[in-house]
Design a protein around this motif. Structure first.
Motif, PDB file in Angstrom:
ATOM      1  N   ASN A   1      38.429 -29.216  74.791  1.00  9.66           N
ATOM      2  CA  ASN A   1      36.978 -29.249  74.808  1.00  9.66           C
ATOM      3  C   ASN A   1      36.139 -29.313  73.369  1.00  9.66           C
ATOM      4  O   ASN A   1      34.961 -28.681  73.564  1.00  9.66           O
ATOM      5  CB  ASN A   1      36.550 -27.629  75.605  1.00  9.66           C
ATOM      6  CG  ASN A   1      36.890 -26.379  74.547  1.00  9.66           C
ATOM      7  OD1 ASN A   1      37.492 -26.654  73.438  1.00  9.66           O
ATOM      8  ND2 ASN A   1      36.560 -25.209  74.821  1.00  9.66           N
TER       9      ASN A   1
ATOM     10  N   ARG B   1      33.458 -21.148  84.250  1.00  8.65           N
ATOM     11  CA  ARG B   1      33.191 -19.920  83.510  1.00  8.65           C
ATOM     12  C   ARG B   1      32.403 -18.833  84.266  1.00  8.65           C
ATOM     13  O   ARG B   1      31.476 -19.082  84.903  1.00  8.65           O
ATOM     14  CB  ARG B   1      32.686 -19.985  82.111  1.00  8.65           C
ATOM     15  CG  ARG B   1      33.347 -21.092  81.250  1.00  8.65           C
ATOM     16  CD  ARG B   1      34.362 -20.610  80.758  1.00  8.65           C
ATOM     17  NE  ARG B   1      34.269 -19.576  79.735  1.00  8.65           N
ATOM     18  CZ  ARG B   1      34.126 -19.564  78.397  1.00  8.65           C
ATOM     19  NH1 ARG B   1      34.381 -20.640  77.830  1.00  8.65           N
ATOM     20  NH2 ARG B   1      33.800 -18.332  77.709  1.00  8.65           N
TER      21      ARG B   1
ATOM     22  N   HIS C   1      31.666 -28.522  82.667  1.00  6.91           N
ATOM     23  CA  HIS C   1      31.437 -30.020  82.608  1.00  6.91           C
ATOM     24  C   HIS C   1      29.950 -30.239  82.735  1.00  6.91           C
ATOM     25  O   HIS C   1      29.622 -31.048  83.346  1.00  6.91           O
ATOM     26  CB  HIS C   1      32.164 -30.605  83.658  1.00  6.91           C
ATOM     27  CG  HIS C   1      33.622 -30.652  83.644  1.00  6.91           C
ATOM     28  ND1 HIS C   1      34.475 -31.078  82.844  1.00  6.91           N
ATOM     29  CD2 HIS C   1      34.526 -29.622  84.340  1.00  6.91           C
ATOM     30  CE1 HIS C   1      35.758 -30.861  82.894  1.00  6.91           C
ATOM     31  NE2 HIS C   1      35.812 -29.965  83.849  1.00  6.91           N
TER      32      HIS C   1
ATOM     33  N   ASN D   1      35.109 -27.161  79.687  1.00 10.13           N
ATOM     34  CA  ASN D   1      35.847 -28.059  80.523  1.00 10.13           C
ATOM     35  C   ASN D   1      36.472 -27.327  81.736  1.00 10.13           C
ATOM     36  O   ASN D   1      37.429 -27.895  82.272  1.00 10.13           O
ATOM     37  CB  ASN D   1      36.960 -28.833  79.936  1.00 10.13           C
ATOM     38  CG  ASN D   1      37.782 -28.067  79.012  1.00 10.13           C
ATOM     39  OD1 ASN D   1      37.780 -26.784  79.069  1.00 10.13           O
ATOM     40  ND2 ASN D   1      38.827 -28.666  78.373  1.00 10.13           N
ATOM     41  N   ARG D   2      35.880 -26.269  82.056  1.00 10.04           N
ATOM     42  CA  ARG D   2      36.551 -25.378  82.997  1.00 10.04           C
ATOM     43  C   ARG D   2      35.242 -24.492  83.783  1.00 10.04           C
ATOM     44  O   ARG D   2      34.294 -24.137  82.805  1.00 10.04           O
ATOM     45  CB  ARG D   2      37.688 -24.682  82.687  1.00 10.04           C
ATOM     46  CG  ARG D   2      37.319 -23.606  81.540  1.00 10.04           C
ATOM     47  CD  ARG D   2      38.644 -23.054  81.051  1.00 10.04           C
ATOM     48  NE  ARG D   2      38.313 -22.257  79.969  1.00 10.04           N
ATOM     49  CZ  ARG D   2      37.895 -20.783  79.861  1.00 10.04           C
ATOM     50  NH1 ARG D   2      37.847 -20.093  81.012  1.00 10.04           N
ATOM     51  NH2 ARG D   2      37.947 -20.233  78.722  1.00 10.04           N
TER      52      ARG D   2
END
Ligand code: ZN
Length: 141
Positions: free
Chosen positions: A87, A128, A15, A125-126
């Motif tokens: 994403n 990593r 994000h 969107n997560r």
């Protein structure tokens, strides 16, 4: 002329999480023993980017807002309809900013400005686990 490669392992929150990786790049340069040449910083992957900025909270927030204006997270993307991973915005932001940076290495130091830090930006969107390659092409003067 010789080369030295170091791989950094960096956990991110995703994000548009922005990390100052200047100390790690400087450490890789010191380990290499090289004093003159070119330092390439590269992130493999299509949802992250490398660039420079003044790393302070205002600039970080402004950059995140700019990215949200250019490619909103909840926008409508063909990529999302095709793959369902949500994403699409991250791929576009990463393509715009780019995956790499080259910095001259002069007399053992990166030729950065005082208020210019090297940053990794993770648009996904997560969270990593990112790999960043520091690849130095240079010599000992
Ligand atoms: Zn995707």
């Amino acid at each position: 002329m010789t080369t030295y490669t170091k791989t950094l392992h960096l956990p991110t929150r995703g994000h548009t999480h922005i990390l100052d990786i200047t100390p790690q790049v400087e450490a890789a340069v010191a380990e290499s023993g090289l004093t003159h040449g070119l330092v390439t910083v590269f992130v493999p992957g299509s949802t992250a980017a490398i660039t420079t900025m003044e790393y302070e909270s205002g600039c970080v927030a402004d950059f995140q807002r700019l990215m949200e204006t250019l490619a909103p997270e909840d926008g409508s993307y063909t990529h999302n309809r095709r793959w369902g991973d949500g994403n699409g915005y991250a791929h576009l932001r990463a393509a715009l900013v780019g995956p790499d940076l080259t910095v001259p290495l002069v007399q053992g130091r990166l030729a950065l400005g005082t208020w210019q830090q090297i940053v990794l930006v993770d648009f996904d969107n997560r969270p990593r686990q990112r790999r960043v390659l520091v690849h130095i092409l240079g010599e000992r003067a």
